[in-house]
Design an enzyme around this catalytic site. Structure first.
Site, PDB file in Angstrom:
ATOM      1  CE1 TYR A 159      -3.527  14.338   2.431  1.00  0.00           C
ATOM      2  CE2 TYR A 159      -3.400  11.764   1.928  1.00  0.00           C
ATOM      3  CZ  TYR A 159      -3.102  12.763   2.891  1.00  0.00           C
ATOM      4  OH  TYR A 159      -2.258  12.804   3.729  1.00  0.00           O
ATOM      5  CD  GLN A 196      -2.069   7.034  -3.166  1.00  0.00           C
ATOM      6  OE1 GLN A 196      -0.882   7.627  -2.516  1.00  0.00           O
ATOM      7  NE2 GLN A 196      -2.744   6.746  -2.559  1.00  0.00           N
ATOM      8  CB  ALA A 202       1.228  10.546  -1.145  1.00  0.00           C
ATOM      9  CB  SER A 217      -1.010   0.485   1.095  1.00  0.00           C
ATOM     10  OG  SER A 217      -1.685   0.970   1.199  1.00  0.00           O
ATOM     11  NE  ARG A 249      -5.404   3.621  -1.311  1.00  0.00           N
ATOM     12  CZ  ARG A 249      -4.846   3.079  -0.002  1.00  0.00           C
ATOM     13  NH1 ARG A 249      -4.183   3.933   0.192  1.00  0.00           N
ATOM     14  NH2 ARG A 249      -4.179   2.075  -0.319  1.00  0.00           N
TER      15      ARG A 249
END
Ligand code: FNR
Length: 364
Positions: A187, A102, A60, A24, A235
């Site tokens: 976010y 990501q 991220a 993840s 996501r």
């Protein structure tokens, strides 16, 4: 698919992912101040590829400097970023794993100190910058100072869409095979999705159609430049966990899943929360699985689940029982970089070792 288990490969478009375990995305806050990867990223991501994950996803990774949570986040806003990420993706592939990135923009949760330095907003002139917000008036009261905010204009929104498209092109140059759009955890894109943080009255606020417009436009822009033979993930937070007020929930997530499937998104990675300090989360093992199952109902895309998954048998049962197509593992991969190998060993009835040849004398 009904015959699959954790060790089965997963085919999305022309990409074969060797098993159903993904690392993840997890921020490392380990760049200097330029968003370039360091030796830390190389070793951290590389170890988990050695450790048998089918997919190793970066943290991220900011599509523009303003979209970083902290000045130490990874970024991909120049060609130099792509060039420095390339040896990392190459190593991940050499281990038989799939490199994923990501792509992120932190919106009004940007410009903060690192978690281990207090996590408070950094103001412009003090190491921080002005952050983008859908509706500054709706900014939730997080502990600490309010950040310097600017209400995103339609032009700002277009700039972010363009930044996502450019970032995806660079990610491809860097050798990534999966791009994931981060639209979760409070976010930027999630801030537009949720009526809690989006009070806009233009084409990007109000109705479900309008609140989801930004994420749909970003997803379409990434899909447009990502090759037809490679998958794109998104996501989301499946719910804000704010059932006492008008908020983002499982029902809207299911509707969004259908819209994203139509755009050509291949997998929805279903997390939750992160938007508002009043959230009431029922945590624990598998706590977000029901949210993944909810979006899976009828949606024409694959679904990933994440959260509280720590045991191979547990992860295997999720795939075997058709509750998710992909299992993303976060903190257990921090505790054990070889979680993928452990899972292979524990679940493999034939006893054929999946461990790298260099390590086999220790495990056979
Ligand atoms: C995270 N998480 C996270 N999520 C995300 O979408 N992008 C990110 O960059 C991060 N960063 C991050 C850093 C650290 C240190 C942790 C522990 C978590 C959330 C993570 O991907 C995962 O969804 C949660 O941790 C829940 O899964 P686990 O940890 O219970 O397996």
């Amino acid at each position: 698919d009904s015959d699959a288990d954790l060790r089965s490969s997963l085919s999305l478009r022309e990409l074969d992912i060797p098993n159903r375990i993904a690392v993840s995305p997890m921020c490392q806050y380990s760049c200097e101040t330029d968003g370039l990867p360091t030796e830390w990223h190389r070793v951290h991501l590389g170890s988990r590829a050695v450790g048998g994950a089918g997919i190793v996803m970066t943290e991220a990774t900011a599509v523009e400097p303003r979209g970083r949570i902290t000045p130490h986040d990874l970024g991909i806003w120049t060609d130099e970023h792509a060039a420095e990420l390339e040896p990392i993706t190459e190593f991940i592939r050499e281990q038989g794993s799939v490199p994923a990135i990501q792509l992120a923009h932190a919106g009004q949760k940007a410009s903060k100190a690192k978690p281990w330095e207090g996590n408070l907003p950094l103001q412009p002139g003090d190491g921080g910058w002005e952050v983008l917000s859908p509706s500054p008036d709706a900014y939730p009261s997080f502990p600490g100072d309010r950040p310097a905010m600017r209400k995103a204009t339609v032009e700002d929104i277009q700039d972010v869409i363009d930044a996502y498209r450019d970032a995806a092109e660079r990610a491809l140059d860097a050798g990534f095979e999966i791009a994931e759009v981060h639209a979760a955890h409070g976010y930027l894109l999630h801030e537009f999705l949720s009526p809690v943080t989006n009070h806009r009255e233009d084409d990007y606020g109000g109705s479900f159609e309008n609140r989801t417009r930004f994420v749909r436009e970003v997803a379409a822009a990434v899909r447009e430049v990502w090759p037809d033979d490679k998958p794109v993930f998104v996501r989301i937070s499946g719910t804000d966990w704010l059932d006492d007020r008008e908020s983002w929930d499982a029902e809207q997530s299911a509707r969004l899943a259908a819209a994203l499937a139509e755009i050509g998104i291949d997998l929805l990675d279903v997390s939750s929360g992160g938007l508002h300090p009043d959230e009431r989360i029922d945590g624990g093992p598998n706590f977000q699985v029901p949210l993944a199952e909810r979006v899976d109902d009828g949606a024409e895309l694959a679904v990933g689940t994440v959260g509280g998954i720590t045991e191979p048998e547990q992860a295997d049962a999720l795939v075997r029982n058709g509750r998710a197509d992909l299992v993303l593992v976060g903190r257990e991969f921090l505790r054990d970089p070889y979680f993928g190998l452990r899972a292979a060993d524990e679940l493999d009835e034939e006893g054929e070792s999946a461990w790298p040849i260099q390590y086999r004398r220790a495990v056979q």
